[in-house]
Enzyme design. Structure first.
Site: not given
Length: 390
Positions: A349, A278, A376, A136-137, A373, A129-131
């Site tokens: 497709g 295909r 980017s 958020g970050s 985690e 339990g962190l966020t």
């Protein structure tokens, strides 16, 4: 001087594990997981089999019920599972690197002996339990609090957490929670970590999220309303909770990179098969250069993702610094997974847009890998700081 040769092949025990998990993923997970995914149902039977295989105990010592392996072994298992399905893979990743690892690295001997055997067997799951909503970050902006009752010595936790994996299953046993345990005169927060067993009065597990992907994994928001835990529920030193969880996240990025590599490779596997079956305009679509080159680029991304996470994991196992390599691996592999999922859907497709085909699930599952985690953007920040810029 004898030439020094680099060998990126797995050791025999890791290769045997890889083959075992590959077979399990192909023969047990693949035929069943689509139904769980469509129903947004947690695959308890699959998780129990993973427990019997010892996957939840891979990086932990045998004295605590583990398999005596290492973080490289965990990554190998995660990659092979994610080649088939990411919901199952993230269940393992969160249970091990987020649920059990904080107890192993920072817990007291009593906490280890009480909790790790059940977590290593897969009989029980742990959550991290962190966020928090609005955080958020910025994990340092924790608002959840823990105050100590002077009369009883108990810690009283209040607040909420969001996007917590494995937090609401029937076998979830505990949640390790970060909370502000004091605020200094300068306003600086002291953040500590606490074990909160499932079912503790005042702990509310909200209904599961309606998610774009990872639809067969368990994710909830949590609320803490005067949740009381014993004085010895603190994990590690007081005020070291945030620093400890940064270490957990560094290791977890290697695990996510391995998982992302598996998804990227699964996209290659499915695309190669489909391109051979295909037919269009009189021949297999794989004979067309546009498709062949697309798949070649996908294989390139999967290959270098694998080298990245294995390098970071090897540094961790050897006790060397690995923070930068973990960030690089997570950044590259997660973006490779997103790219490969997009291209695999294009190869398929219209069928690539259907959930009955694995690439449809891969496409839905990939994006979160660039977010969870450490986004980017956070990974680029960490790499830049390591270079002395940014």
């Amino acid at each position: 001087m004898e030439p020094q040769m680099l060998d990126h092949r797995l050791a025999q025990e890791h290769e045997e594990l890889r083959r075992t998990v590959e077979e399990f993923a192909r023969e047990v997970v693949a035929p069943k997981i689509g139904d769980f995914y469509e129903r947004h149902a947690f695959p308890y039977d699959i998780v129990r089999e993973m427990g019997r295989m010892g996957l939840f105990g891979l990086p932990f010592p045998e004295e605590y019920g583990g398999m005596g392996g290492d973080y490289l072994a965990l990554g190998v298992a995660l990659e092979e599972l994610a080649r088939v399905d990411s919901s199952v893979a993230i269940t393992l990743e969160a249970a091990v690197s987020l649920g059990a690892m904080p107890i192993y690295l920072f817990g007291s001997e009593e906490q280890k002996r009480e909790w790790l055997p059940r977590l290593c067997s897969g009989e029980a799951l742990g959550a991290f339990g962190l966020t928090e909503p609005g955080g958020g970050s910025d994990a340092g902006a924790t608002r959840t609090t823990a105050r100590q009752d002077p009369a009883t010595g108990e810690w009283v936790v209040n607040g909420s957490k969001c996007f917590i994996t494995n937090s609401g299953t029937d076998i979830t046993a505990l949640i390790t929670v970060t909370a502000v345990s004091a605020v200094g005169e300068d306003g600086k927060k002291e953040i500590s970590a606490f074990l909160v067993p499932s079912g503790t009065p005042g702990l509310t597990v909200a209904p599961g999220y309606s998610k774009v992907g990872w639809c067969a994994s368990d994710t909830h928001e949590l609320f803490f309303d005067d949740v009381r835990v014993p004085a010895d529920a603190m994990v590690g030193e007081r005020g070291r909770g945030y620093a400890g969880f940064l270490r957990i996240l560094d290791e977890g990025r290697i695990a996510i990179a391995a998982l992302a590599t598996g998804l990227a490779q699964g996209c290659v596997d499915e695309s190669v098969r489909y391109a051979g079956e295909r037919r269009a305009f009189g021949k297999a679509i794989g004979e067309y250069q546009a498709i062949a080159f697309k798949i070649a680029d996908m294989e390139m991304r999967a290959h270098f993702s694998r080298l990245g996470w294995r390098d970071a994991a090897s540094r961790l196992v050897r006790g060397e610094p690995f923070k930068r390599e973990a960030a690089l691996a997570k950044l590259y592999a997660s973006e490779a997974a997103v790219g490969n999922a997009r291209e695999a859907a294009q190869v398929f497709g219209g069928y690539g847009f259907m959930n009955e085909f694995p690439v449809g699930r891969f496409y839905r599952d990939a994006k979160i890998l660039e977010i969870g985690e450490g986004t980017s953007e956070v990974q680029r920040m960490l790499v830049a700081r390591g270079l002395g810029v940014g």
